[in-house]
Design an enzyme around this catalytic site. Structure first.
Site, mmCIF file in Angstrom:
data_model
loop_
_atom_site.group_PDB
_atom_site.id
_atom_site.type_symbol
_atom_site.label_atom_id
_atom_site.label_comp_id
_atom_site.label_asym_id
_atom_site.label_seq_id
_atom_site.Cartn_x
_atom_site.Cartn_y
_atom_site.Cartn_z
ATOM 1 N N GLU A 112 -3.009 8.859 8.197
ATOM 2 C CA GLU A 112 -1.541 8.841 8.272
ATOM 3 C C GLU A 112 -1.035 9.678 9.453
ATOM 4 O O GLU A 112 -0.032 9.359 10.067
ATOM 5 C CB GLU A 112 -0.925 9.373 6.959
ATOM 6 N N CYS A 168 -10.897 2.817 -0.351
ATOM 7 C CA CYS A 168 -9.499 3.100 -0.011
ATOM 8 C C CYS A 168 -9.227 2.303 1.252
ATOM 9 O O CYS A 168 -10.045 2.333 2.191
ATOM 10 C CB CYS A 168 -9.291 4.587 0.236
ATOM 11 N N THR A 169 -8.099 1.595 1.270
ATOM 12 C CA THR A 169 -7.852 0.705 2.411
ATOM 13 C C THR A 169 -7.544 1.465 3.702
ATOM 14 O O THR A 169 -7.516 0.878 4.779
ATOM 15 C CB THR A 169 -6.714 -0.276 2.088
ATOM 16 N N HIS A 170 -7.311 2.770 3.589
ATOM 17 C CA HIS A 170 -7.160 3.568 4.812
ATOM 18 C C HIS A 170 -8.499 3.762 5.530
ATOM 19 O O HIS A 170 -8.538 3.986 6.734
ATOM 20 C CB HIS A 170 -6.614 4.965 4.483
ATOM 21 N N CYS A 186 -4.350 -1.772 -1.956
ATOM 22 C CA CYS A 186 -4.440 -0.358 -2.303
ATOM 23 C C CYS A 186 -5.369 -0.248 -3.506
ATOM 24 O O CYS A 186 -5.109 -0.857 -4.550
ATOM 25 C CB CYS A 186 -3.036 0.133 -2.646
ATOM 26 N N ASN A 187 -6.445 0.484 -3.348
ATOM 27 C CA ASN A 187 -7.425 0.610 -4.436
ATOM 28 C C ASN A 187 -6.856 1.368 -5.629
ATOM 29 O O ASN A 187 -7.138 1.039 -6.775
ATOM 30 C CB ASN A 187 -8.670 1.338 -3.932
ATOM 31 N N THR A 188 -6.060 2.386 -5.350
ATOM 32 C CA THR A 188 -5.517 3.199 -6.441
ATOM 33 C C THR A 188 -4.626 2.358 -7.334
ATOM 34 O O THR A 188 -4.730 2.391 -8.565
ATOM 35 C CB THR A 188 -4.693 4.375 -5.862
ATOM 36 N N ASP A 235 0.863 -1.200 0.000
ATOM 37 C CA ASP A 235 0.000 0.000 0.000
ATOM 38 C C ASP A 235 0.896 1.246 0.000
ATOM 39 O O ASP A 235 2.110 1.152 0.211
ATOM 40 C CB ASP A 235 -0.928 0.015 1.231
ATOM 41 N N SER A 236 0.260 2.395 -0.171
ATOM 42 C CA SER A 236 1.031 3.646 -0.119
ATOM 43 C C SER A 236 1.478 3.965 1.312
ATOM 44 O O SER A 236 2.391 4.752 1.507
ATOM 45 C CB SER A 236 0.178 4.807 -0.646
ATOM 46 N N TYR A 253 -1.190 8.566 -2.611
ATOM 47 C CA TYR A 253 -1.213 8.278 -4.041
ATOM 48 C C TYR A 253 -2.353 9.041 -4.731
ATOM 49 O O TYR A 253 -2.278 9.314 -5.918
ATOM 50 C CB TYR A 253 -1.422 6.779 -4.277
ATOM 51 N N GLY A 254 -3.398 9.344 -3.956
ATOM 52 C CA GLY A 254 -4.589 9.961 -4.533
ATOM 53 C C GLY A 254 -4.335 11.317 -5.151
ATOM 54 O O GLY A 254 -5.129 11.802 -5.947
HETATM 55 N N1 DGL Z 1 -4.825 3.083 0.636
HETATM 56 C C1 DGL Z 1 -4.732 3.343 -0.749
HETATM 57 C C2 DGL Z 1 -5.996 3.020 -1.493
HETATM 58 O O1 DGL Z 1 -6.651 2.058 -1.124
HETATM 59 C C3 DGL Z 1 -4.018 4.597 -1.174
HETATM 60 C C4 DGL Z 1 -4.484 5.862 -0.583
HETATM 61 C C5 DGL Z 1 -3.617 7.056 -0.978
HETATM 62 O O2 DGL Z 1 -2.400 6.990 -0.786
HETATM 63 O O3 DGL Z 1 -4.188 8.034 -1.480
HETATM 64 O O4 DGL Z 1 -6.356 3.639 -2.474
#
Ligand code: DGL
Length: 276
Positions: free
Chosen positions: A165, A197-199, A82-84, A19-20, A51-52
């Site tokens: 974060e 988003c996994t966050h 990570c979805n992105t 993940d990011s 990453y977004g």
């Molecule tokens: N947790 C990641 C996701 O699922 C990346 C989020 C990010 O860094 O913007 O998309």
């Protein structure tokens, strides 16, 4: 139904989870609970989170480099937690590495198509949301289930990853931001919401009550375990943690999230640190 790549092979013992930053820990936690027999290498690209706010090209380049590193470390399968990355980089990755790669979007889209009664909201970062991948996959899965096509509202959220974060969930400002998104979801008439988003599962202690009982929540982190081959349990699972940014910062936050003390090591990527 569309095929979903899986890691159901007995030779896939060592798995790279990527993940990011901290978000992929929500996936790792579930994997450790359901598949403690595997070995895991977790990689958080904390030098480049979020990453977004990056370009698609940037994300593809970073993900391909990290995947190459994880394969070099002996990982026999990769999970893009990570979805992105799952939205933008999975095709490029499948031509770059020769191990199976599992993303989070296919399983989440299928679950959303199954449980919705007509309107799905997807909360994701701006890059994932603007890719439209969730809408496309949910509609395809609905067709496969012979259900009428749901309305899918993809909501780009720029400010949620930094809350996780930086550990700022329980502040007034974060509550205010989350109230805004909850209102958007409810005003859209959504009966189902995908945490795209996994966050975001880490926001549920505040976000969940704001949405109330009427919205079903789809959390990709809880779905990935179905796509692994069950191995015999070991006494304690093996996990190594790698980060591209500060290992001290990551170790402190990850220990808090996982509930046990972890240590992480820094791996320098070719691309310099560029926090946005
Ligand atoms: N947790 C990641 C996701 O699922 C990346 C989020 C990010 O860094 O913007 O998309």
């Amino acid at each position: 139904m569309l095929p979903i790549e899986n890691l159901k092979r007995p030779d896939v013992r060592k798995i790279g989870v990527f993940d990011s930053g901290l978000g992929g820990l929500t996936v790792l936690q579930e994997l450790l609970r359901n598949h403690p027999g595997h070995e895991y290498v977790y990689f958080g690209d904390t030098a480049h989170v979020p990453y977004g706010s990056r370009s698609a090209e940037d994300v593809i380049e970073l993900v391909c480099e990290i995947a190459g590193y994880l394969v070099q470390q002996g990982c026999q399968g990769l999970i893009l937690a990570c979805n992105t990355s799952s939205a933008l980089a999975i095709s490029a990755l499948r031509t770059t590495v020769d191990v199976p790669v599992l993303g989070v979007i296919g399983a989440a889209a299928r679950e959303a198509a199954q449980v919705t009664s007509g309107c799905v909201a997807v909360l994701a970062n701006p890059l994932t949301a603007s890719s439209g991948v969730y809408g496309e996959r949910i509609r395809l899965e609905s067709k496969g289930l012979a259900k009428s096509l749901p309305r899918v509202v993809e909501i780009g959220c720029r400010d949620l990853v930094p809350i996780v974060e930086k550990g700022l969930l329980h502040t007034e400002e974060s509550k205010h931001i989350l109230e805004g998104y909850a209102r958007t979801v409810l005003d859209a008439g959504a009966d189902t919401m995908v945490l795209g988003c996994t966050h975001y599962p880490l926001l549920l202690p505040v976000l969940g009550p704001l949405l109330g009982e009427g919205v079903k929540i789809v959390n990709p982190a809880t779905l990935m375990s179905d796509y692994l081959h069950p191995l015999e349990h070991q006494e304690s699972p093996t996990v190594e943690f790698k980060v591209s940014g500060s290992p001290q910062e990551f170790s402190a936050s990850a220990s808090r999230i996982l509930g046990w003390d972890i240590e992480s090591r820094q791996v320098l990527l070719r691309r310099p640190t560029q926090t946005l």
